[in-house]
Design an enzyme around this catalytic site. Structure first.
Site, PDB file in Angstrom:
ATOM      1  CE  LYS A  54      -3.835  -2.382   2.274  1.00 12.37           C
ATOM      2  NZ  LYS A  54      -4.548  -2.699   3.528  1.00 12.37           N
ATOM      3  CD  GLN A  98      -3.326  -4.296   6.653  1.00 13.62           C
ATOM      4  OE1 GLN A  98      -3.438  -3.227   6.047  1.00 13.62           O
ATOM      5  NE2 GLN A  98      -3.783  -5.432   6.171  1.00 13.62           N
ATOM      6  CG  ASP A 121      -9.377   0.129   5.360  1.00 19.67           C
ATOM      7  OD1 ASP A 121      -9.167  -0.326   4.227  1.00 19.67           O
ATOM      8  OD2 ASP A 121      -8.584  -0.003   6.317  1.00 19.67           O
TER       9      ASP A 121
HETATM   10  N1  GUN Z   1      -6.766  -6.724   6.230  1.00 23.99           N
HETATM   11  C1  GUN Z   1      -7.177  -7.452   5.165  1.00 23.99           C
HETATM   12  N2  GUN Z   1      -7.768  -6.639   4.262  1.00 23.99           N
HETATM   13  C2  GUN Z   1      -7.742  -5.391   4.780  1.00 23.99           C
HETATM   14  C3  GUN Z   1      -8.208  -4.132   4.311  1.00 23.99           C
HETATM   15  O1  GUN Z   1      -8.785  -3.987   3.235  1.00 23.99           O
HETATM   16  N3  GUN Z   1      -7.980  -3.079   5.128  1.00 23.99           N
HETATM   17  C4  GUN Z   1      -7.367  -3.214   6.343  1.00 23.99           C
HETATM   18  N4  GUN Z   1      -7.203  -2.127   7.088  1.00 23.99           N
HETATM   19  N5  GUN Z   1      -6.927  -4.364   6.799  1.00 23.99           N
HETATM   20  C5  GUN Z   1      -7.125  -5.458   6.019  1.00 23.99           C
END
Ligand code: GUN
Length: 293
Positions: A54, A98, A121
């Site tokens: 990311k 995350q 998110d």
């Molecule tokens: N863990 C797995 N997928 C995601 C996501 O899309 N966002 C976040 N913050 N954590 C994740």
């Protein structure tokens, strides 16, 4: 029949190129660089990779990123105070905590603590509620990525029977919400599908899957969706990302299903790169909203 491959990696590269120009225009016009703050608790290897990807994508398009690390045994209060500080920080436009968080932490309480205007998110109840009412602030990253992939591949969902296997808050539920909307307030192709959501307790799962024009696998079980669960000619979207002894694989038995489907996403290189790209979209959007506030 061998299915056409839906190349998420190539599309993500193209979308990120388009985004680079938009980020640059925004930064020039406002004197502000859109900024994402990622919060990582502990050392989950998969989370490390996701956050690294990311941040690398942010860098490619000109979005600034910060990484805030806390140790695995950090208290919930410490994490909440970090989130509160990022909420107040005007230089931070998007906040990403995350997941998964360590078991001792109440993830819902932490995600509720992210200010809705920085919730890139789209996990905050206010943003989930807005999505369900068809007037979203942000679109959730993975569902939005799937939507883009089908749209740009010329695959309409309007009027089609979509079966989503998996009811998670991150993928299954918001994807169903996006695609069942009545009009296009959630994006040009987000509307008017006939959506069925199945899960681990569903009876006659294979039979329901065989009715799908578009089948989305998001159940988190390696190669769970078999060729006999697919109607010949259906489109198959694999959101799974499972680490097995033989390496990374999706929720779909790819080699056999590709002989039945008309189009299919690979893993890796399908939905994943688009999820990351939609996070970039949301971070730019958060910065734009703040500049208008
Ligand atoms: N863990 C797995 N997928 C995601 C996501 O899309 N966002 C976040 N913050 N954590 C994740």
């Amino acid at each position: 029949m061998t299915a056409k491959l839906l190349d998420g990696k190539a599309l993500a590269a193209q979308l990120q190129e388009e985004l680079t120009e938009r980020v640059s225009d925004f930064a020039m016009n406002n004197g502000v660089t859109p900024t994402l703050a990622a919060v990582l608790v502990g050392e989950n290897p998969a989370s490390e990779v996701y956050v690294r990807n990311k941040r690398a994508a942010c860098e490619r398009v000109g979005i600034a990123s910060q990484l805030h690390r806390l140790p695995r045994d950090a208290s919930e209060e410490l994490l909440l105070s970090l989130v509160a500080r990022l909420n107040r920080d005007e230089a931070v436009h998007g906040i990403l905590v995350q997941l998964p968080l360590p078991g001792a932490i109440d993830a819902a309480r932490v995600l509720d603590g992210v200010h809705p205007s920085k919730d890139v998110d789209c996990f905050h109840p206010e943003n989930v509620g807005r999505l369900s009412q068809g007037r979203p602030t942000f679109l959730p990253c993975t569902p939005h990525g799937v939507q883009h992939l089908l749209f740009r591949s010329g695959i309409p969902v309007a009027g089609k029977r979509v079966v989503v296997v998996g009811r998670s808050d991150i993928v299954g539920k918001p994807l169903a919400m996006l695609w069942m909307q009545k009009d296009s307030t959630c994006g040009p192709t987000a509307a008017n599908a006939t959506v069925t959501v199945c899960h681990s307790q569903s009876e006659n799962l294979a039979e329901i899957c065989r009715q799908a024009d578009v089948l989305v696998a998001a159940i988190g079980k390696a190669r769970f969706i078999k060729a006999d669960m697919i109607r010949p000619g259906a489109v198959v979207v694999d959101v799974g990302m499972n680490r097995t002894a033989e390496g990374l694989c999706g929720d779909v038995d790819f080699e056999n299903v590709r002989m039945v489907a008309s189009a299919i996403t690979p893993v890796p290189g399908g939905v994943g790169p688009l999820t990351v790209t939609m996070l970039l979209y949301n971070t730019l959007k958060a910065a734009q909203m703040l500049s208008l506030a």
